[in-house]
Write an enzyme that holds these catalytic residues in place. Structure first.
Site, PDB file in Angstrom:
ATOM      1  N   ARG A  21     -97.215 -17.655  49.242  1.00 31.02           N
ATOM      2  CA  ARG A  21     -97.730 -16.312  48.711  1.00 31.02           C
ATOM      3  C   ARG A  21     -99.271 -15.844  49.190  1.00 31.02           C
ATOM      4  NH1 ARG A  21     -95.518 -18.840  44.345  1.00 31.02           N
ATOM      5  NH2 ARG A  21     -97.629 -19.536  43.286  1.00 31.02           N
ATOM      6  N   SER A  38     -87.375 -29.764  44.509  1.00 32.20           N
ATOM      7  CA  SER A  38     -87.577 -28.728  43.352  1.00 32.20           C
ATOM      8  C   SER A  38     -86.810 -29.092  42.280  1.00 32.20           C
ATOM      9  CB  SER A  38     -87.642 -27.386  43.729  1.00 32.20           C
ATOM     10  OG  SER A  38     -88.249 -26.581  42.805  1.00 32.20           O
ATOM     11  N   CYS A  42     -88.081 -34.337  34.806  1.00 35.53           N
ATOM     12  CA  CYS A  42     -88.397 -34.683  33.444  1.00 35.53           C
ATOM     13  C   CYS A  42     -87.117 -34.589  32.697  1.00 35.53           C
ATOM     14  CB  CYS A  42     -89.514 -33.575  32.930  1.00 35.53           C
ATOM     15  SG  CYS A  42     -90.966 -33.630  34.022  1.00 35.53           S
ATOM     16  N   TYR A 278    -104.711 -33.302  52.799  1.00 37.97           N
ATOM     17  CA  TYR A 278    -104.757 -33.164  51.300  1.00 37.97           C
ATOM     18  C   TYR A 278    -103.767 -33.766  50.526  1.00 37.97           C
ATOM     19  CZ  TYR A 278    -107.716 -29.021  52.462  1.00 37.97           C
ATOM     20  OH  TYR A 278    -108.729 -28.146  53.062  1.00 37.97           O
ATOM     21  N   GLY A 281    -100.671 -34.867  42.806  1.00 39.83           N
ATOM     22  CA  GLY A 281     -99.666 -35.465  42.013  1.00 39.83           C
ATOM     23  C   GLY A 281     -99.672 -36.792  41.672  1.00 39.83           C
ATOM     24  N   LYS A 434    -104.546 -23.437   5.568  1.00 39.32           N
ATOM     25  CA  LYS A 434    -105.469 -24.442   6.252  1.00 39.32           C
ATOM     26  C   LYS A 434    -104.699 -25.267   7.467  1.00 39.32           C
ATOM     27  CE  LYS A 434    -108.549 -25.955   3.070  1.00 39.32           C
ATOM     28  NZ  LYS A 434    -108.781 -27.158   1.837  1.00 39.32           N
TER      29      LYS A 434
HETATM   30  P1  FAD Z   1     -92.579 -36.163  42.680  1.00 36.84           P
HETATM   31  O1  FAD Z   1     -92.194 -34.982  41.809  1.00 36.84           O
HETATM   32  O2  FAD Z   1     -92.000 -37.594  42.304  1.00 36.84           O
HETATM   33  O3  FAD Z   1     -92.029 -35.870  44.206  1.00 36.84           O
HETATM   34  C1  FAD Z   1     -92.414 -37.020  45.146  1.00 36.84           C
HETATM   35  C2  FAD Z   1     -91.151 -36.628  46.402  1.00 36.84           C
HETATM   36  O4  FAD Z   1     -91.808 -37.168  47.557  1.00 36.84           O
HETATM   37  C3  FAD Z   1     -90.066 -37.403  46.000  1.00 36.84           C
HETATM   38  O5  FAD Z   1     -88.909 -36.425  45.888  1.00 36.84           O
HETATM   39  C4  FAD Z   1     -90.163 -38.510  47.058  1.00 36.84           C
HETATM   40  O6  FAD Z   1     -88.575 -38.737  47.654  1.00 36.84           O
HETATM   41  C5  FAD Z   1     -90.767 -37.748  48.205  1.00 36.84           C
HETATM   42  N1  FAD Z   1     -91.447 -38.696  49.240  1.00 36.84           N
HETATM   43  C6  FAD Z   1     -92.093 -39.816  48.984  1.00 36.84           C
HETATM   44  N2  FAD Z   1     -92.447 -40.317  50.168  1.00 36.84           N
HETATM   45  C7  FAD Z   1     -91.771 -39.605  50.975  1.00 36.84           C
HETATM   46  C8  FAD Z   1     -92.088 -39.786  52.393  1.00 36.84           C
HETATM   47  N3  FAD Z   1     -92.711 -40.680  53.275  1.00 36.84           N
HETATM   48  N4  FAD Z   1     -91.321 -38.683  53.361  1.00 36.84           N
HETATM   49  C9  FAD Z   1     -90.679 -37.780  52.672  1.00 36.84           C
HETATM   50  N5  FAD Z   1     -90.777 -37.650  51.329  1.00 36.84           N
HETATM   51  C10 FAD Z   1     -91.259 -38.316  50.498  1.00 36.84           C
HETATM   52  N6  FAD Z   1     -93.945 -35.529  33.417  1.00 36.84           N
HETATM   53  C11 FAD Z   1     -94.290 -34.619  32.226  1.00 36.84           C
HETATM   54  O7  FAD Z   1     -95.208 -34.368  32.441  1.00 36.84           O
HETATM   55  N7  FAD Z   1     -93.395 -34.753  31.209  1.00 36.84           N
HETATM   56  C12 FAD Z   1     -92.333 -35.013  31.286  1.00 36.84           C
HETATM   57  O8  FAD Z   1     -91.420 -34.948  30.425  1.00 36.84           O
HETATM   58  C13 FAD Z   1     -91.838 -36.002  32.327  1.00 36.84           C
HETATM   59  N8  FAD Z   1     -90.533 -36.568  32.500  1.00 36.84           N
HETATM   60  C14 FAD Z   1     -90.487 -37.585  33.288  1.00 36.84           C
HETATM   61  C15 FAD Z   1     -89.146 -38.174  33.441  1.00 36.84           C
HETATM   62  C16 FAD Z   1     -88.624 -38.926  34.519  1.00 36.84           C
HETATM   63  C17 FAD Z   1     -87.390 -39.357  34.395  1.00 36.84           C
HETATM   64  C18 FAD Z   1     -89.504 -39.080  35.581  1.00 36.84           C
HETATM   65  C19 FAD Z   1     -89.244 -39.765  36.680  1.00 36.84           C
HETATM   66  C20 FAD Z   1     -90.808 -38.368  35.559  1.00 36.84           C
HETATM   67  C21 FAD Z   1     -91.358 -37.656  34.624  1.00 36.84           C
HETATM   68  N9  FAD Z   1     -92.496 -36.900  34.439  1.00 36.84           N
HETATM   69  C22 FAD Z   1     -92.817 -36.276  33.312  1.00 36.84           C
HETATM   70  C23 FAD Z   1     -93.432 -37.246  35.554  1.00 36.84           C
HETATM   71  C24 FAD Z   1     -93.419 -36.130  36.544  1.00 36.84           C
HETATM   72  O9  FAD Z   1     -92.107 -36.056  36.999  1.00 36.84           O
HETATM   73  C25 FAD Z   1     -94.392 -36.539  37.786  1.00 36.84           C
HETATM   74  O10 FAD Z   1     -95.499 -36.697  37.256  1.00 36.84           O
HETATM   75  C26 FAD Z   1     -94.447 -35.428  38.829  1.00 36.84           C
HETATM   76  O11 FAD Z   1     -93.118 -35.267  39.530  1.00 36.84           O
HETATM   77  C27 FAD Z   1     -95.285 -35.934  39.969  1.00 36.84           C
HETATM   78  O12 FAD Z   1     -95.108 -34.944  41.117  1.00 36.84           O
HETATM   79  P2  FAD Z   1     -95.282 -35.583  42.623  1.00 36.84           P
HETATM   80  O13 FAD Z   1     -95.067 -34.172  43.460  1.00 36.84           O
HETATM   81  O14 FAD Z   1     -96.469 -36.195  42.433  1.00 36.84           O
HETATM   82  O15 FAD Z   1     -94.126 -36.450  42.832  1.00 36.84           O
END
Ligand code: FAD
Length: 559
Positions: A21, A38, A42, A278, A281, A434
């Site tokens: 964007r 994507s 959760c 950068y 997460g 309240k």
């Molecule tokens: P992620 O969303 O985990 O994405 C990281 C991605 O990087 C993964 O797909 C992985 O395959 C990829 N990856 C890693 N290393 C490499 C590599 N070397 N090369 C290529 N790809 C790679 N949070 C809430 O706030 N509320 C909730 O209700 C909640 N419920 C959850 C339920 C479950 C079962 C889980 C697992 C998590 C939940 N969370 C919840 C936490 C939330 O999903 C995470 O905090 C959030 O997804 C973090 O985002 P991220 O981008 O850091 O990592």
């Protein structure tokens, strides 16, 4: 400009979309080692439990639809195996084992976290699972369905563990929860978790608190879990949910700075120690706005927020500072919800930060309107200024909106006095004139001003009856139904007439059901010259919830 994003779920996908964007003509590549991008991690427990019936509903975008809409080169099953910061290049391994080199101008790491799997004997047994992604979800669901699992043990009682317990219960299985601590849901204090303990027991969930798993043994088609205490339980499936660790392997090997809590170090612009790289997460650590100390926060909202901030910084130069997160979270635990924000009493104690706390019980909405349900709020705050440190809420309805209001105030350096000024939308089906948040503020201000000195349920347990008197100011019927051992019962409405029955040389601890009548009684006694009077914080309700659980644990310990 070529932007490469490692990890295509919460932080990574958000950032890639925002970069597009901000710059229609940039080259953007997402490298994701899994098959999906994507998706709703959760929502995974709810799909396993059948609450989300349609698997496709978990996928907010397919790699193709995301790629098309945002003009992003999405490469799934492409794992980045190394980063060379000198040549600004990556080594990437494809699903078929082939490896290629990719270049970047600016790189974003959003690799998430990995479940902690302790090196226990038997950990590799069939039937022991962790849950992190769609592949794990499919494995668990297939196992449960194909074996018609009727017996489940969840080890670890954080958010995901509890969501899994509830969802596997939905499938008809008997569920036990094993937790090393003396309470479930470690982010909240015991006085809040104890309400959930009772609820889980009512739902038929067996709680094994203060139990540490020593090893797993195969037992026919089942798994036997052996605790350090010597106790053993047999189950068909184990969900291991004892926490996660930031995924830092790539960053470490590339020489990026790792912070003191083990997350990738980033500055206020979410830039790592290496220029043009950068990170966002679960993988990063960032200073907590209240303590100033770095911490790891595994939540979806910060990952998404950081994704947006970092995209702007990557495209426009470092222009937007990330403000940090205080850890606002909520979970559904069967019919109840539990939420927390900021710092719990436990955490403040551990960090040696002086604090005071209050517990209040209110109705989710006006009591005279049908279906009002109990709601408990705990606040922590600075003992002098009243600056809010944290809020915790447990109940059946309206938990989310209360915690969100408190979180907003905390993030804006609010105090307990600000809680009284929150102007909430009110009609009987939604709240009371309240609101529970305002009541929590009033009670906290009475505590801080010493208008209502309080005593905690733990202090009552340790009280010396030779120097202190415990006075129950509820009605005789309430007292008969359940009271704290050794308490004298004088209902608040008879207190003025019976005041001569009270000793003037003892400390007096008052309690009622939730704290309100105790406060009125305290005012009467103080006006009549009693000097050392305190009210039980949260009343008998808080005490009873805490004690019932302790008794249950003792029962399990001796069984
Ligand atoms: P992620 O969303 O985990 O994405 C990281 C991605 O990087 C993964 O797909 C992985 O395959 C990829 N990856 C890693 N290393 C490499 C590599 N070397 N090369 C290529 N790809 C790679 N949070 C809430 O706030 N509320 C909730 O209700 C909640 N419920 C959850 C339920 C479950 C079962 C889980 C697992 C998590 C939940 N969370 C919840 C936490 C939330 O999903 C995470 O905090 C959030 O997804 C973090 O985002 P991220 O981008 O850091 O990592």
């Amino acid at each position: 400009m070529k932007y490469v994003v490692i990890g295509g779920v919460a932080g990574g996908a958000t950032a890639a979309a925002r970069i597009r964007r901000a710059d229609e003509f940039a080259e953007i590549v997402i490298l994701e080692k899994g098959k999906y991008i994507s998706y709703a991690n959760c929502g995974l427990p709810y799909y396993i439990g059948g609450v989300i019936a349609n698997r496709d509903a978990l996928f907010l975008q397919t790699p193709a639809s995301f790629g098309r809409r945002f003009n992003v080169d999405v490469r799934i099953e492409n794992e980045v195996i190394s980063i060379d910061t000198n040549s600004k290049s990556l080594r990437v391994s494809r699903f078929d084992g082939s490896v290629y080199t990719e270049h970047y101008d600016k790189l974003l790491l959003s690799p998430g976290a990995t479940p902690v799997i302790p090196p226990l004997e038997g950990i590799e047994l069939d039937g022991i699972f962790t849950l992190r992604n769609v592949e794990d979800t499919d494995r668990i669901k297939n196992y449960v369905n194909s074996r018609r699992v009727k017996n489940v043990v969840v080890v670890g009682a954080g958010f995901i563990g509890l969501e899994m317990a509830e969802n596997l219960h939905h499938t008809g299985a008997t569920v036990s929860i094993v937790e090393m601590a003396d309470q479930i849901m470690p982010v909240v204090d015991f006085s809040i978790a104890s309400h959930l303990h009772l609820h889980l027991l009512q739902k038929g969930v067996q709680l094994y608190l203060k139990e540490t798993v020593e090893r797993f043994e195969k037992c026919g088609d089942n798994i036997e879990i052996c605790f350090k205490s010597g106790k053993r339980i047999v189950t068909e499936i184990v969900i291991l949910s004892i926490g996660v660790r930031p995924e830092t392997k790539l960053a470490k090997e590339a020489g990026l700075k790792i912070g003191e809590t083990g997350g990738i170090w980033v500055d206020e612009y979410l830039e790592t120690s290496e220029k043009n790289i950068y990170a966002v997460g679960d993988a990063i650590e960032f200073p907590h706005p209240l303590t100033g100390k770095p911490w790891l926060n595994y939540l979806a909202n910060p990952a998404n927020r950081q994704g947006r901030v970092v995209a702007d910084n990557m495209v426009f130069g470092n222009t937007t500072q990330y403000e940090g997160a205080i850890g606002t979270a909520i979970a559904k635990v069967f019919d109840m919800s539990v939420a927390s924000t900021g710092l719990s009493a436990k955490k403040l104690k551990q960090m040696e930060i002086p604090y005071k706390s209050s517990i209040t019980h209110s109705g989710s909405h006006a009591g005279y309107y049908p279906h009002a349900l109990p709601l408990t709020l705990k606040l922590t705050y600075d003992p002098i200024s009243g600056k809010l440190y944290g809020g915790q809420c447990v109940g059946y309805d309206g938990v989310d909106k209360r915690i969100d209001q408190i979180a907003l105030l905390i993030k804006n350096n609010g105090t307990i006095y600000d809680l009284m000024q929150v102007e909430h939308a009110y009609a009987p089906p939604f709240s009371s004139a309240k609101d529970p948040v305002a009541i929590a503020g009033y009670v906290a201000s009475n505590i801080i001003s010493e208008a209502m000195p309080v005593v905690t349920w733990r202090q009552i347990l340790m009280m010396d009856h030779s120097t202190s008197l415990l006075l129950d100011v509820r009605t005789p019927d309430e007292y008969k139904y359940g009271a704290i051992e050794g308490a004298l019962n004088i209902p608040v409405d008879s207190l003025r007439d019976r005041i001569d029955e009270l000793p003037d040389n003892k400390e007096i601890y008052l309690y009622c059901a939730i704290g309100l009548r105790g406060y009125l009684a305290l005012k009467i006694l103080v006006s009549h010259g009693f000097k050392n009077v305190k009210n039980l914080s949260g009343g008998y309700k808080t005490y009873a919830a805490a004690i019932t659980q302790r008794n249950h644990t003792t029962m399990l310990e001796s069984s």
